[in-house]
Structure formats: structure tokens, C-alpha cells
Write an enzyme that holds these catalytic residues in place. Structure first.
Site, short mmCIF file in Angstrom:
data_model
loop_
_atom_site.label_atom_id
_atom_site.label_comp_id
_atom_site.label_asym_id
_atom_site.label_seq_id
_atom_site.Cartn_x
_atom_site.Cartn_y
_atom_site.Cartn_z
N ASP A 55 0.88 -1.17 0.00
CA ASP A 55 0.00 0.00 0.00
C ASP A 55 0.91 1.22 0.00
O ASP A 55 1.59 1.50 0.99
CB ASP A 55 -0.91 -0.04 1.24
CG ASP A 55 -1.89 1.14 1.29
OD1 ASP A 55 -1.58 2.21 0.73
OD2 ASP A 55 -2.95 1.00 1.93
N LYS A 60 -6.53 9.92 -1.83
CA LYS A 60 -5.55 10.75 -1.14
C LYS A 60 -4.76 11.59 -2.16
O LYS A 60 -5.35 12.40 -2.83
CB LYS A 60 -4.66 9.85 -0.27
CG LYS A 60 -5.46 8.84 0.58
CD LYS A 60 -6.39 9.47 1.61
CE LYS A 60 -7.44 8.51 2.16
NZ LYS A 60 -6.94 7.28 2.74
C1 LIG Z 1 -7.44 6.00 3.03
C2 LIG Z 1 -6.57 4.83 2.97
C3 LIG Z 1 -7.04 3.58 2.54
C4 LIG Z 1 -8.48 3.35 2.16
O1 LIG Z 1 -8.86 4.04 1.00
P1 LIG Z 1 -10.35 4.54 0.68
O2 LIG Z 1 -10.16 5.25 -0.60
O3 LIG Z 1 -10.79 5.39 1.82
O4 LIG Z 1 -11.19 3.32 0.55
C5 LIG Z 1 -6.14 2.52 2.47
N1 LIG Z 1 -4.85 2.68 2.83
C6 LIG Z 1 -4.36 3.86 3.26
C7 LIG Z 1 -2.92 3.97 3.65
C8 LIG Z 1 -5.20 4.97 3.36
O5 LIG Z 1 -4.70 6.13 3.81
#
Ligand SMILES: *Cc1c(COP(=O)(O)O)cnc(C)c1O
Length: 419
Positions: free
Chosen positions: A202, A227
Site C-alpha cells: 500500500d 488521497k
Molecule cells: C485512506 C486509505 C485507505 C483506504 O482508502 P479509501 O479510498 O478510503 O477506501 C487505504 N490505505 C491507506 C494507507 C489509506 O490512507
């Protein structure tokens, strides 16, 4: 032709104006289905989409149906591939749908999942509830563990032969702990027998600009495109990138779960990508200034920012190898506890009190009672999530205005206003 940088291609790559009345920007293809020229063409498209035969040289998958493909989705996926130098990309309606689809495809009942802890709350919940209920065992390791310790941990489960995926999130939220991707690749290879154990990362916090996990041995890169990629706090989306073979599996499952992003969301993301680099670089420059400012502030006990890591330490070595910048996320401990933290948060005038991150506006939150409220007290203690910890996502504002805001809010905290 000179090899152009991604930021030079974000306005044009993958879009042919002549197919859209010469429009300089891709229109929103708000359509569910596409007309085939002939029955033979329809047959050929389905053969490719359903994997009934290999694509012949130069043959492109034609447009069929917007759950499978759509011009806005395809242009976006092609452009995202450029940053991570990936073969293929699949965009999802949220970061969580990207993450859950990858886990569902690569981890089956009876398997063991190794993951880095802490991980995003939604991911953590999916691992500990949904996956557990369908019979997937999981084991979490922390950033301070060495490769040998991680291997021992996996062996200790008694299910090392069932290890089917290594899932990482680095830097970890909210303290910014760094995980060594290359070391995790070695752990995956150590347990692999006949087939490769995928390593998924991630990369929401540092990508797609400052970290490219595929270069460090990862097979799949995941994003919450909500994000930095979206960057304006006005949409929810996710993405997965990787090699052709693994991405075909991700794509096929997406086709049948039907969790692709809509044409409108993709169109917004295309617009966001044009300014991705300038936004992220400005955010990073602002964060560097704020990290320095907070480091020297008497009301701040400790700052967590990769740029402040001590040279010569293991963490600093990972930082130098894996990242091109210290990023634009920082956390700090305020002197005091929840009362002082709340006085500070309530006193801010410019910076918004909200979860999420990576947007043009600066956002601040209190992990202990907000994003990490569901984590057990013992776990929080282990991870350094205390009542004094504050997380800041730095935006594109003027950094002196941000400093002014932080300064005036810190002055409102009772312990400091007394002396
Ligand atoms: C926000 C976030 C997610 C989840 O993403 P969504 O678009 O809210 O479903 C997963 N991993 C990280 C590191 C995040 O900051």
C-alpha cells in the site's frame, strides 16, 4: 524521440482527440455499453476480455461494457502506469475495494497472510474479521523486526507452507514507521516453493511520486486514490498496479465484483493527475518547513517525520534506499495529553480538523480518538499512539500561514498560556 517524464505526459497520454470531435480534453463517456461495428468484432472483443485466447500482436481490447472497460477508466489506468513503470493498472471505486479485491484474489481459505502492523484501519478490519471468518490465518509483524525475526514469526504459526501473500503498508500510519520492502521480498522468496508468493505494498503515503515499490521487489502496488492522486478531497477511488500476469487476475475479479470506478470519478482523477507533481512537491516543501518549526517548538515533545531520522540508523538506511523525499505527512506529540491536544485542535483557524490526507488543504486529526479509536490500548501503546499524538497532512497553502495557525493554536493550550 526523447523519453518523456510522467508529468509531461499527464495531459495527453492515451487520449486521441480525433476520436472525440477534436476535444482537447477527454469528455466524460457517460455510457453503460458500446456499439460493435460487426458481430465478428463483438466476438473478438469478448474472446480477449474473457481470456478465451491470447491477444495477437498489436491487437487492442475494444470497448464492450463499462463494467469491463470505458475510455475514462482506460486513459486513467494508462497514465497511472507511467509513475510506477507498471505493465498494467486497474482502478477501483475506493482504496478499500482495491485492497479487498487483491486479498480475495491471492489469499484463499486455509492460507496464511503475513502483513505489516499497524495497517490502515479498514485493511486491519478486513484481515481480522472477514478473512478470519472465511478461514484465512494472518500474522502481523512490526517495523522494528529483522528479516530473521519475521521468518521465525511465520515459522511459529506452524503454517509457513501455506503462506500465500506478504502485504505491506509503508510508511505506517500514523507514526511513519518504515518497512524494508527488499527484506520482505526475501522473506516471501524464503517460503516460496513452486510458485511465487506475491508481495503487495500500500503506497498511498509516498506514491506515486516518491516511492516505487515495484523497483524494490514488490509485485503489486496499491493506492487509495482518494488521497494524493485525487488530491482535492472530492472523490473516493483506489488503484492496483503490477505485472501483466498478476493484474489479469485482479482485473478479472474486478469484472465480476463490479467495483470499478465510474466514468465521472475517472474524469476527475485525470484532471487531478495533471497537477499531481506540482501539488505533491509543494506539499513536501511545506511539510519540511513545518517539521523544522515543530521540532524547535517548546510545546512539542517529539516530531515523527522521515526527514528528521538520525543518519546511521536502520530506519534512515531504509528511508534513503526506498524514498525520494520525506513526504508531506507528519505527526507530533504535543506536551500534555488529550486535553492539550483537543485545545490545540479546536484552536486552529486555517487547518481543517478532519481525517483523510493528501489533499490541497491541510488536515489534522487525533489518531488515538479518531482513526485509531478501534485499536486496543495495549496495541496503541506498542505502536506509540498516545493521547498526545497529532497527525498532520500538509497541503499547498503558504507555509508561513500554516506556521502562524499552528503557533496561535498552541498558544491557546492552557499549560502554555499560563507561563
Ligand atoms: C485512506 C486509505 C485507505 C483506504 O482508502 P479509501 O479510498 O478510503 O477506501 C487505504 N490505505 C491507506 C494507507 C489509506 O490512507
Amino acid at each position: 524521440m526523447k523519453e518523456l517524464q510522467p508529468e509531461s505526459l499527464m495531459m495527453t497520454h492515451g487520449y486521441k482527440p480525433e476520436l472525440s470531435e477534436g476535444a482537447v480534453k477527454p469528455p466524460i463517456f457517460q455510457t453503460s455499453t458500446f456499439v460493435f461495428k460487426t458481430a465478428e468484432e463483438g466476438k473478438a472483443f469478448f474472446e480477449i476480455a474473457y481470456g478465451l485466447r491470447e491477444q495477437s500482436e498489436g491487437e487492442e481490447l475494444g470497448l464492450i461494457y463499462s463494467r469491463i472497460n470505458n475510455p475514462n477508466l482506460e486513459i486513467l489506468e494508462n497514465r497511472l502506469c507511467l509513475w510506477d513503470k507498471a505493465d498494467d493498472c486497474a482502478v477501483f471505486e475506493s482504496g478499500m475495494s482495491a485492497i479487498s479485491t487483491v486479498l480475495l484474489e491471492f489469499v484463499k481459505p486455509g492460507d496464511l497472510l503475513l502483513f505489516s502492523s499497524p495497517t490502515y484501519g479498514g485493511t486491519d478490519h478486513f484481515i481480522h474479521h472477514f478473512l478470519k471468518e472465511i478461514g484465512v490465518d494472518s500474522v502481523g509483524f512490526t517495523a522494528d523486526m529483522t528479516m530473521e525475526e519475521i521468518i521465525e514469526l511465520v515459522e511459529g504459526t506452524g503454517k509457513a507452507d501455506k503462506l500465500s501473500m506478504v502485504y505491506l503498508e509503508t510508511p505506517a500510519n500514523p507514526t511513519g514507521d518504515l518497512i524494508d520492502i527488499e527484506a520482505c521480498r526475501k522473506v516471501a522468496d524464503h517460503f516460496a516453493t513452486d510458485k511465487r508468493i506475491p508481495v503487495a505494498v500500500d503506497n498511498t503515503y509516498m506514491g506515486p511520486l516518491w516511492s516505487h515499490p515495484l523497483e524494490h521487489g514488490a509485485d503489486l502496488v496499491l493506492y487509495s486514490a482518494t488521497k494524493y492522486i485525487g488530491g482535492h478531497s472530492d472523490l473516493i477511488a483506489g488503484a492496483v498496479l503490477g505485472n501483466k500476469e498478476m493484474m489479469t487476475r485482479v482485473r478479472v475479479l474486478r469484472t465480476f465484483l463490479g467495483n470499478m470506478a465510474s466514468p465521472h470519478t475517472c474524469w476527475l482523477l485525470l484532471r487531478s493527475l495533471e497537477t499531481l507533481k506540482v501539488r505533491m512537491e509543494q506539499q513536501m516543501r511545506n511539510a519540511e518547513q513545518l517539521a523544522l518549526f515543530l521540532e524547535n517548538h517548546p510545546a512539542v515533545a517529539k516530531v515523527y517525520y522521515p526527514g528528521n531520522l538520525e543518519p546511521g540508523t536502520r530506519e534512515h538506511d531504509i528511508y534513503k534506499r526506498q524514498y525520494k523525499s520525506a513526504g508531506a505527512m507528519l505527526s507530533f506529540d504535543i506536551v500534555g495529553g488529550e486535553a492539550e491536544a483537543f485545545q490545540f485542535l479546536n484552536g486552529l483557524k486555517l487547518i481543517k480538523l478532519a481525517v483523510s490526507l493528501g489533499s490541497t488543504e491541510s488536515l489534522v486529526q487525533h489518531p488515538d480518538t479518531m482513526t485509531h479509536a478501534g485499536v486496543s490500548p495495549e496495541e496503541k501503546l506498542k505502536l506509540g499512539i498516545t493521547s498526545s499524538l497529532i497527525r498532520l497532512s500538509v497541503g499547498v497553502e503558504n507555509y508561513q500561514d500554516l506556521m502562524w495557525d499552528i503557533e496561535q493554536a498552541l498558544k491557546k493550550v492552557s499549560v502554555f498560556s499560563m507561563n
